[in-house]
Design an enzyme around this catalytic site. Structure first.
Site, PDB file in Angstrom:
ATOM      1  N   ALA A  18      72.012  18.893  67.740  1.00  0.00           N
ATOM      2  CA  ALA A  18      72.246  20.266  68.202  1.00  0.00           C
ATOM      3  C   ALA A  18      73.740  20.568  68.215  1.00  0.00           C
ATOM      4  CB  ALA A  18      71.659  20.426  69.606  1.00  0.00           C
ATOM      5  N   CYS A 101      64.189  14.674  72.941  1.00  0.00           N
ATOM      6  CA  CYS A 101      65.308  15.248  73.706  1.00  0.00           C
ATOM      7  C   CYS A 101      65.180  14.888  75.196  1.00  0.00           C
ATOM      8  CB  CYS A 101      65.345  16.765  73.537  1.00  0.00           C
ATOM      9  SG  CYS A 101      66.701  17.481  74.468  1.00  0.00           S
ATOM     10  N   LYS A 141      59.948  12.884  65.696  1.00  0.00           N
ATOM     11  CA  LYS A 141      61.108  12.053  66.104  1.00  0.00           C
ATOM     12  C   LYS A 141      60.992  11.837  67.604  1.00  0.00           C
ATOM     13  CE  LYS A 141      66.160  11.750  65.924  1.00  0.00           C
ATOM     14  NZ  LYS A 141      66.603  12.064  67.294  1.00  0.00           N
ATOM     15  N   ASN A 202      66.483   4.591  64.006  1.00  0.00           N
ATOM     16  CA  ASN A 202      67.653   5.370  64.432  1.00  0.00           C
ATOM     17  C   ASN A 202      68.219   4.752  65.713  1.00  0.00           C
ATOM     18  OD1 ASN A 202      67.953   8.220  66.472  1.00  0.00           O
ATOM     19  ND2 ASN A 202      69.397   7.813  64.832  1.00  0.00           N
ATOM     20  N   GLY A 226      73.270   9.377  63.297  1.00  0.00           N
ATOM     21  CA  GLY A 226      73.674  10.487  64.148  1.00  0.00           C
ATOM     22  C   GLY A 226      75.165  10.455  64.400  1.00  0.00           C
TER      23      GLY A 226
HETATM   24  C1  LIG Z   1      75.513  16.030  69.779  1.00  0.00           C
HETATM   25  C2  LIG Z   1      74.110  15.514  69.608  1.00  0.00           C
HETATM   26  C3  LIG Z   1      73.063  16.391  69.441  1.00  0.00           C
HETATM   27  C4  LIG Z   1      71.759  15.919  69.248  1.00  0.00           C
HETATM   28  N1  LIG Z   1      70.762  16.819  69.018  1.00  0.00           N
HETATM   29  C5  LIG Z   1      69.519  16.370  68.676  1.00  0.00           C
HETATM   30  C6  LIG Z   1      68.505  17.266  68.245  1.00  0.00           C
HETATM   31  O1  LIG Z   1      68.702  18.487  68.166  1.00  0.00           O
HETATM   32  N2  LIG Z   1      67.294  16.735  67.917  1.00  0.00           N
HETATM   33  C7  LIG Z   1      67.046  15.386  67.969  1.00  0.00           C
HETATM   34  O2  LIG Z   1      65.936  14.952  67.665  1.00  0.00           O
HETATM   35  N3  LIG Z   1      67.986  14.525  68.368  1.00  0.00           N
HETATM   36  C8  LIG Z   1      69.216  14.980  68.685  1.00  0.00           C
HETATM   37  N4  LIG Z   1      70.197  14.086  68.999  1.00  0.00           N
HETATM   38  C9  LIG Z   1      69.901  12.640  68.956  1.00  0.00           C
HETATM   39  C10 LIG Z   1      70.231  12.064  67.582  1.00  0.00           C
HETATM   40  O3  LIG Z   1      69.453  12.666  66.579  1.00  0.00           O
HETATM   41  C11 LIG Z   1      70.006  10.544  67.563  1.00  0.00           C
HETATM   42  O4  LIG Z   1      68.651  10.285  67.812  1.00  0.00           O
HETATM   43  C12 LIG Z   1      70.825   9.817  68.605  1.00  0.00           C
HETATM   44  O5  LIG Z   1      72.166  10.295  68.650  1.00  0.00           O
HETATM   45  C13 LIG Z   1      70.849   8.307  68.338  1.00  0.00           C
HETATM   46  O6  LIG Z   1      71.350   8.030  67.055  1.00  0.00           O
HETATM   47  P1  LIG Z   1      72.893   7.580  66.812  1.00  0.00           P
HETATM   48  O7  LIG Z   1      73.137   6.371  67.655  1.00  0.00           O
HETATM   49  O8  LIG Z   1      72.973   7.340  65.337  1.00  0.00           O
HETATM   50  O9  LIG Z   1      73.755   8.725  67.276  1.00  0.00           O
HETATM   51  C14 LIG Z   1      71.496  14.534  69.242  1.00  0.00           C
HETATM   52  C15 LIG Z   1      72.561  13.653  69.413  1.00  0.00           C
HETATM   53  C16 LIG Z   1      73.849  14.112  69.588  1.00  0.00           C
HETATM   54  C17 LIG Z   1      74.969  13.124  69.741  1.00  0.00           C
END
Ligand SMILES: Cc1cc2nc3c(=O)[nH]c(=O)nc-3n(C[C@H](O)[C@H](O)[C@H](O)COP(=O)(O)O)c2cc1C
Length: 319
Positions: A18, A101, A141, A202, A226
């Site tokens: 987001a 979320c 997800k 992920n 992410g």
């Molecule tokens: C700023 C931010 C916004 C996120 N928004 C969403 C989202 O809109 N939908 C979602 O499924 N996950 C969202 N996530 C979670 C990420 O998709 C991901 O699952 C999470 O950050 C773990 O992965 P990573 O360690 O590679 O960051 C968000 C994460 C961050 C940091």
């Protein structure tokens, strides 16, 4: 790998984020090789009310395909109407449902990861979305459970497979954990052992080497990046080179980093117009301008600059 009928060239995906994975950032990551990109999560209520801001969050270009649009909501009927409306109006390749979320504002309403506490609601929402858009794959997800005492992996895997979901992405933390502790990759492995569906792993992939490690440790079909891509879209190029050819690509020079940042900024201005583009870019500057001498001062001046020209001239001075 394949998600439903969608053939995916590279099993390294950009995570929905987001406020981050809008059109300008997705295009940049796609150009650098991301296999599938996702929109940020979009409210099903906003979609069916035809809220212009919400619909603008869904717009994408042909270049981005295959693209997944992620939706969230608490009501099966509204989720199914929203999915149908998106497919009719925008024709994405995938509709993804957000069961991950952890933000209280969302879960209090029964949306996002609240479904992990109510698997019947998860069944109902998923079934209604799958039935609403039979022509494209619906994916999910999710997190691993609401808290450490209620891990739903692998329990939900069979249910989702039977309903007709075509892939599951797992961020193996609980809602209660939010982002604390480590992502427990063993749960991705467990999920993979429990389902025939493609599993997208992920969580905590911080380097191209971590991509290989996650594939090895979990046997997942694809990985999703992410935070590792924030201010770092070249992550995809580096990870793909290591994954496909076992070749390590050096980190970009400061000049190259600034050049990516500049391209991103120009796309933001084009997409949002100057006022919104400038505001939305501030956080990206904070992520791009890191890791070299003097970065902190430059970051501060970029983030506090009031207009596009000042920002651009600070970036140009870095050349
Ligand atoms: C700023 C931010 C916004 C996120 N928004 C969403 C989202 O809109 N939908 C979602 O499924 N996950 C969202 N996530 C979670 C990420 O998709 C991901 O699952 C999470 O950050 C773990 O992965 P990573 O360690 O590679 O960051 C968000 C994460 C961050 C940091």
């Amino acid at each position: 790998m394949q998600i439903g009928k969608i053939k995916v060239k590279t099993p390294i995906f950009l995570a929905p984020m987001a406020g981050v994975t809008d059109y300008p950032f997705r295009v940049l990551c796609k150009k650098l090789g991301a296999g599938v990109v996702y929109s940020e999560f979009v409210s099903a209520h906003g979609i069916i009310r035809e809220n212009i801001r919400t619909h603008n969050m869904i717009r994408f270009s042909e270049f981005e395909r295959p693209i997944g649009i992620q939706i969230f909501g608490d009501c099966p009927e509204i989720m199914s109407k929203a999915a149908r409306m998106i497919v009719d109006k925008f024709k994405p390749d995938i509709v993804d449902i957000n069961y991950g979320c952890p933000v209280p504002k969302i879960t209090r309403r029964g949306a996002g990861s609240a479904a992990l506490k109510d698997l019947c609601l998860m069944d109902d929402i998923t079934t209604s979305v799958v039935e609403a858009v039979p022509e494209i794959p619906v994916t999910v997800k999710m997190r691993a459970g609401w808290d450490s005492k209620s891990i739903v992996i692998p329990k939900v895997a069979n249910r989702l497979e039977t309903i007709g979901v075509k892939a599951i992405t797992l961020h193996p933390r609980t809602t209660k954990q939010s982002y604390k502790g480590n992502a427990d990759w063993s749960l991705i492995r467990l999920l993979k052992q429990s389902t025939n569906l493609p599993v997208v792993g992920n969580g905590d992939i911080k380097s191209p080497e971590d991509v290989l490690k996650m594939f090895e440790e979990t046997n997942c079909d694809a990985v999703m990046i992410g935070r590792g891509a924030l201010g770092n879209p070249w992550f995809f190029k580096q990870a793909i080179s290591l994954y496909n050819d076992n070749k390590k690509i050096d980190n970009p020079s400061i000049k190259e980093k600034i050049s990516y940042c500049r391209k991103h900024f120009i796309q933001m201005l084009d997409w949002y117009g100057e006022k919104v583009g400038v505001n939305m870019m501030r956080k990206h500057f904070g992520w791009y301008v890191r890791g070299f001498e003097g970065a902190s001062l430059i970051r501060k001046s970029l983030v506090s600059a009031q207009n596009k020209n000042t920002m651009m001239s600070i970036l140009d001075s870095l050349y």
